[in-house]
Scaffold this active site. Structure first.
Site, PDB file in Angstrom:
ATOM      1  N   ALA A  54      -8.547   1.947  -6.107  1.00  0.00           N
ATOM      2  CA  ALA A  54      -7.562   2.691  -5.316  1.00  0.00           C
ATOM      3  C   ALA A  54      -6.411   3.145  -6.210  1.00  0.00           C
ATOM      4  CB  ALA A  54      -7.049   1.833  -4.153  1.00  0.00           C
ATOM      5  N   GLY A  87      -3.359  -3.558  -7.619  1.00  0.00           N
ATOM      6  CA  GLY A  87      -2.352  -2.594  -8.063  1.00  0.00           C
ATOM      7  C   GLY A  87      -1.743  -2.883  -9.415  1.00  0.00           C
ATOM      8  N   LYS A 109     -13.857  -4.633   5.251  1.00  0.00           N
ATOM      9  CA  LYS A 109     -13.393  -5.188   3.981  1.00  0.00           C
ATOM     10  C   LYS A 109     -12.387  -6.274   4.341  1.00  0.00           C
ATOM     11  CE  LYS A 109     -10.664  -4.484  -0.100  1.00  0.00           C
ATOM     12  NZ  LYS A 109      -9.675  -3.660  -0.810  1.00  0.00           N
ATOM     13  N   ALA A 166     -10.335  -5.202  -7.585  1.00  0.00           N
ATOM     14  CA  ALA A 166      -8.905  -5.010  -7.847  1.00  0.00           C
ATOM     15  C   ALA A 166      -8.651  -5.140  -9.333  1.00  0.00           C
ATOM     16  CB  ALA A 166      -8.060  -6.023  -7.094  1.00  0.00           C
TER      17      ALA A 166
END
Lengths: 279, 68
Positions: free
Chosen positions: A221, A172, A111, A199
């Site tokens: 994530a 995030g 990645k 993301a």
């Protein structure tokens, strides 16, 4: 063909075909990022709840005091590692990191992340493309984290990347997909390789939207790792990815400005008593 | 003699190999999931046992952590 929905078997809620990257079929369209989980035990539970078969890892200097190994967690779960180049600012550093990852994990998959600054973590497009070209030449299966720029994504695919992984919003941030139009144009622009949202997912609906817009998969994530209940969120996002893929395949109705009756007007009974009393 | 491992000086015997430094960092921990670069060039694990370190060599020894 059954005439009524009630007679139809409700099969497993999956998309029209497995996600195939570089010839490898993955049973899940969700890729799990591992950053931010409070413990390896929690990560193991989230991997299971997510149903994923591909899980990211990062490389850092060996800490002699480190307890437990994420590699053992991945082995026990039976999932493949997807090493990343997180923290690299230049093509040179990213290429070296990818080579280290290949030696450490005996995988050609990488990645590729090359970021431009530590505040936005947005990709540095020229460095990213340069690194991608070098790594493809060296036989890597390159999955680049990229901007939601259809032209850059096409350039990466043309360079031989095995997938392109555009952001929905910064890493995030949990801001979801800020530009769904770009993402759907990107999906149309990039031919021949999967598009994986990488993301910005904050919750399950973001993952479903990505799939409805035509993405082939979602990498997630923080939305899972930092949820109040990461295991429950892993399951929710797993289902959202499945639902979004199914909805995409099913074909959504067009948006329209005014109402479209779902019941025909023809045959509507005349219920006005005709004495002028009715309103 | 001194080499630099992950930014820290390490005093080693002349003749020490890459494998020896890895063993120092991870006693009995095995080599899986670990990679080594010297002066930004990867040293493949197959060469660790034979690669004798020069004085002042700069090693980066990395392994997997959570991330991404």
């Amino acid at each position: 063909m059954p005439s009524r929905g009630a007679e139809m078997e409700v099969g497993p809620a999956i998309g029209p075909s497995p996600l195939t990257i570089a010839g490898r079929e993955l049973g899940s369209r969700l890729i799990l990022g591992t950053g931010g989980f409070a413990s390896l035990d929690l990560l193991a539970q989230a991997i299971e709840a997510s149903g994923t078969e591909l899980v990211t890892i990062a490389l850092r200097r060996v800490d002699p005091g480190q307890r437990g190994s994420i590699v053992d967690v991945l082995d026990a779960a039976g999932v493949e590692p997807l090493p990343n180049t997180a923290g690299c600012y230049t093509a040179r550093d990213a290429v070296t990191t990818a080579r280290l990852a290949r030696d450490a994990f005996e995988t050609d998959w990488i990645k590729l992340e090359v970021i431009g600054d530590d505040r936005t973590l947005l990709p540095d497009a020229p460095e990213l493309l340069e690194a991608a070209e070098i790594l493809v030449d060296e036989g890597f299966v390159v999955l680049p984290y990229t901007n939601d720029d259809p032209v850059l994504a096409r350039r990466l695919a043309d360079a031989g990347c095995a997938a392109v992984m555009p952001l929905g919003s910064p890493i995030g941030s949990g801001m979801g997909i800020r530009n769904p139009y770009n993402l759907s144009i990107l999906r149309e622009t990039v031919e021949g390789v999967p598009v994986i949202l990488d993301a910005g997912v904050g919750t399950a609906s973001d993952a479903a939207l990505a799939m409805e817009l035509g993405c082939d998969g979602v990498l997630c994530a923080s939305a899972i790792a930092r949820a109040r209940d990461p295991v429950a969120m892993a399951q929710a996002i797993r289902r959202a990815v499945q639902a979004g893929a199914q909805a995409r395949a099913a074909g959504r109705i067009p948006r329209r400005r005014y109402a479209e009756p779902s019941t025909v007007f023809e045959g509507t009974p005349e219920l006005d008593p005709g004495d002028g009393a009715a309103g | 003699m001194i080499v630099h491992v992950n930014g820290q000086p390490l005093d080693i015997e002349p003749g020490t190999t890459v494998a020896g430094v890895v063993e120092e960092l991870r006693p009995g921990g095995g080599r899986r999931g670990i990679a080594v670069a010297i002066d930004a060039e990867v040293v493949p694990r197959g060469q660790w046992d034979d690669h004798v370190l020069d004085a002042e060599a700069r090693l980066e020894v990395v392994n997997a952590i959570q991330g991404g």
